[in-house]
Design a protein around this motif. Structure first.
Motif: not given
Length: 170
Positions: A12-19, A128-129, A140-142
């Protein structure tokens, strides 16, 4: 981002992105000239770069937007990180003797089984933005955000069609 996905294999990738959206830099442009907007972007990028964690990647995403790829940040820590960056961007930037105050917004999208590409993460962060911008905050996107955006788009379409038919006089 896609490379990180492909290199993660079955793990599992623990990647997040912040815009990050700097908000309306038109104030700087209007009062200090067009080159001031570029200076605001450069100063903002420098600030974000100084605050980044080792291994993060910063990229300009649009005129006044940046994306920070956080390859080792799960959702909760990415949300706190995004809020920290957004708050730092609220601090005045001094340009030619004038303090420029930004009204930044931030959004976070997290990799998962249903978000396994750069395109999906960026789309979710942008959704989310759209939710974060009016309040100049961090979101945070949902899934409910996407549903809300679709409902709003449908409503705009129905209103436009109604007006085009002349069914309502304004």
């Amino acid at each position: 981002i896609d490379r990180w996905f492909s290199e993660s294999g079955d793990h599992p990738l623990r990647l997040s992105i912040v815009l990050l959206d700097l908000g309306d830099a038109a104030i700087a442009t209007d009062s200090l000239g067009h080159s001031a907007a570029d200076l605001v972007v450069v100063a903002s990028a420098d600030l974000v770069r100084r605050e980044m964690h080792p291994g993060d990647l910063l990229a300009k995403f649009a005129d006044q937007m940046f994306v920070v790829c956080c390859p080792h940040a799960p959702g909760a820590s990415a949300a706190a990180y995004a809020e920290h960056l957004r708050t730092r961007l609220e601090e005045p930037i001094r340009l030619t003797g004038v303090d420029v105050q930004l009204q930044p917004s931030a959004a976070v999208a997290v990799a998962g089984p249903d978000a396994d590409s750069a395109a999906t993460l960026l789309q979710r962060a942008h959704t989310a933005l759209l939710s974060a911008r009016p309040a100049k905050t961090t979101r945070v996107y949902d899934q409910s955000m996407r549903d809300s955006i679709r409902r709003q788009a449908h409503l705009v379409k129905v209103i436009d069609q109604t007006l085009d038919r002349g069914a309502v006089n304004l």
